[in-house]
Motif scaffolding. Structure first.
Motif, PDB file in Angstrom:
ATOM      1  N   ASP A  50       1.030  -1.238   0.135  1.00 54.02           N
ATOM      2  CA  ASP A  50      -0.090   0.190  -0.034  1.00 54.02           C
ATOM      3  C   ASP A  50       0.891   1.158  -0.087  1.00 54.02           C
ATOM      4  N   GLN A  51       1.838   1.195   0.921  1.00 54.62           N
ATOM      5  CA  GLN A  51       2.886   2.429   0.920  1.00 54.62           C
ATOM      6  C   GLN A  51       3.395   2.777  -0.459  1.00 54.62           C
ATOM      7  N   LEU A  54       1.289   4.305  -2.793  1.00 54.41           N
ATOM      8  CA  LEU A  54       0.935   5.514  -2.605  1.00 54.41           C
ATOM      9  C   LEU A  54       2.076   6.507  -2.981  1.00 54.41           C
TER      10      LEU A  54
END
Length: 65
Positions: A50-51, A54
């Motif tokens: 997820d990071q 992002l």
């Protein structure tokens, strides 16, 4: 953060993601596989994914067609 710092952060996240993948594989193939530890590593790996997404979104501008 500027673009260079974001690129460094992205590379660090990708390396950690690959390392976690290797650790999960090693634990899964071990005779005394600790399922709780594997689950924790998988959860951490998903957070990293997820990071990574992002940071990539910040680096790659949206192109409106």
């Amino acid at each position: 953060m500027n673009e260079e710092e974001l690129r460094k952060r992205l590379e660090a996240l990708k390396i950690e993601h690959r390392d976690l993948d290797a650790a999960i594989d090693a634990l899964a193939t071990a005779n005394s596989a600790d399922q709780l530890q594997i689950a924790r590593l998988k959860k951490r790996k998903l957070k990293l994914k997820d990071q990574i997404a992002l940071v990539e979104d910040y680096l790659i501008p949206d192109i409106i067609a």
